[in-house]
Design an enzyme around this catalytic site. Structure first.
Site, PDB file in Angstrom:
ATOM      1  N   ARG A 152     -16.685  24.216  10.229  1.00 55.94           N
ATOM      2  CA  ARG A 152     -16.398  23.978   8.841  1.00 55.94           C
ATOM      3  C   ARG A 152     -15.111  24.464   8.841  1.00 55.94           C
ATOM      4  NH1 ARG A 152     -19.510  20.548   6.788  1.00 55.94           N
ATOM      5  NH2 ARG A 152     -18.797  21.304   4.791  1.00 55.94           N
TER       6      ARG A 152
ATOM      7  N   HIS B 191     -12.784  15.054  10.465  1.00 57.04           N
ATOM      8  CA  HIS B 191     -14.112  15.314  10.069  1.00 57.04           C
ATOM      9  C   HIS B 191     -14.931  14.195  10.267  1.00 57.04           C
ATOM     10  CE1 HIS B 191     -16.186  18.284   7.120  1.00 57.04           C
ATOM     11  NE2 HIS B 191     -17.035  17.630   8.035  1.00 57.04           N
TER      12      HIS B 191
END
Length: 315
Positions: free
Chosen positions: A230, A278
């Site tokens: 993350r 991502h």
């Protein structure tokens, strides 16, 4: 007596709704799917939803995350007190392991170096190439994704260790745990792979203090960072400083403090950084929706939901 199936809310500010709704309709044509909050909603399928949009859904029973992380849900200050289920699937796990193996191999086999030589039409093959067994890869976070990545790296011959919050025993993997085990783990690592969840404890964990504890001498010259966990785990100014001071030899980053990564971010053009947007473990509706519908049916039949989030731990 009504036989209407519970309404499903699809809520995402980043995923295109069409393929997800099409897959829900394919798996459960009798169920109503909405994309805006509705009083009849009992299930919510979510990825980076609009905060506050769930607060008046009094019939809501279960939230299903459409990705491996759940911080996008838990960050909502108006989140109702309902059960939350994280996404777990062989497809999602395999995609993450593909990304991790790709990046580890690229650093190990000097991909950046040889791409630069190719651009310069420069034939050089004299650089020493260590064996995979000479490289210690440390996986920070030994959940579903971390364990699978560790197994696959080990199968390629890498010396693999792992760290987790609580003790784990994994065949062929040198496991460390807790605060006391973290420094020992870090001191041995040539390539650090971070797959931790985002919690209060892990916010900003990839910082200058942690980098200073990594192995200072090894076959790669300086330790490598790979973060596909993350964005909130990393302090990007510290990463840049560590790269410039050769505390880190290189970094592969798939997640960022703010996404999309700003066009003016120095990470884009830094010669030691690989940026991916991502995409390490993209969520595929064909792989996830069928299992989610199965969970709904099991829940309606009084069975226990799987892969529940522990709200106290944050994952």
């Amino acid at each position: 007596m009504s036989h209407t199936k519970p309404t499903i809310l699809f809520a995402s500010t980043t995923f295109s709704e069409a393929p997800w709704i099409a897959r829900i309709k394919s798996c459960a044509p009798e169920r109503v799917v909405v994309t805006k909050p509705d009083p009849s909603v009992e299930y919510a399928l979510m990825w980076k939803h609009e905060h506050g949009s769930l607060k008046n859904l009094n019939q809501l029973k279960v939230i299903f995350s459409l990705g491996a992380g759940v911080d996008h849900i838990l960050d909502d200050p108006d989140l109702p007190n309902v059960t939350i289920v994280r996404a777990v699937s062989p497809d999602l796990t395999a995609r993450m392991s593909e990304y991790v193996v790709w990046q580890v191999l690229d650093h190990h086999r000097k991909g950046r170096h040889f791409r630069a030589l190719q651009q310069a039409s420069d034939w050089q093959n004299s650089d020493y190439q260590p064996a995979a067994s000479a490289i210690k890869v440390g996986v920070l976070g030994l959940g579903e994704l971390g364990q699978d990545s560790a197994f696959k790296l080990n199968a390629l011959g890498f010396d693999v260790s792992g760290w987790s919050r609580s003790p784990k025993q994994i065949p062929s993997i040198d496991c460390h745990h807790g605060k006391d085990g973290l420094d020992t783990f870090l001191s041995q690592v040539d390539i650090l792979v971070c797959l931790l969840p985002h919690t209060e404890e892990t916010t900003g964990i990839l910082n200058q203090v942690l980098f200073s504890k990594l192995k200072t001498s090894g076959p790669l010259g300086a330790p490598i960072l790979i973060n596909a966990g993350r964005g909130a785990l990393q302090v990007e100014t510290d990463i840049l400083t560590a790269l410039d001071q050769n505390v880190l030899g290189a970094a592969s980053l798939d997640v960022f403090e703010q996404e999309p990564l700003a066009a003016h971010s120095p990470l884009w053009a830094h010669p030691k950084v690989t940026v991916t947007p991502h995409v390490a473990a993209d969520s595929d509706p064909d792989a996830l929706i069928g299992k989610i519908i199965e969970q709904m049916i099991a829940f309606e039949n009084g069975e226990q939901l799987q892969n529940l989030i522990d709200l106290n731990l944050g994952y």
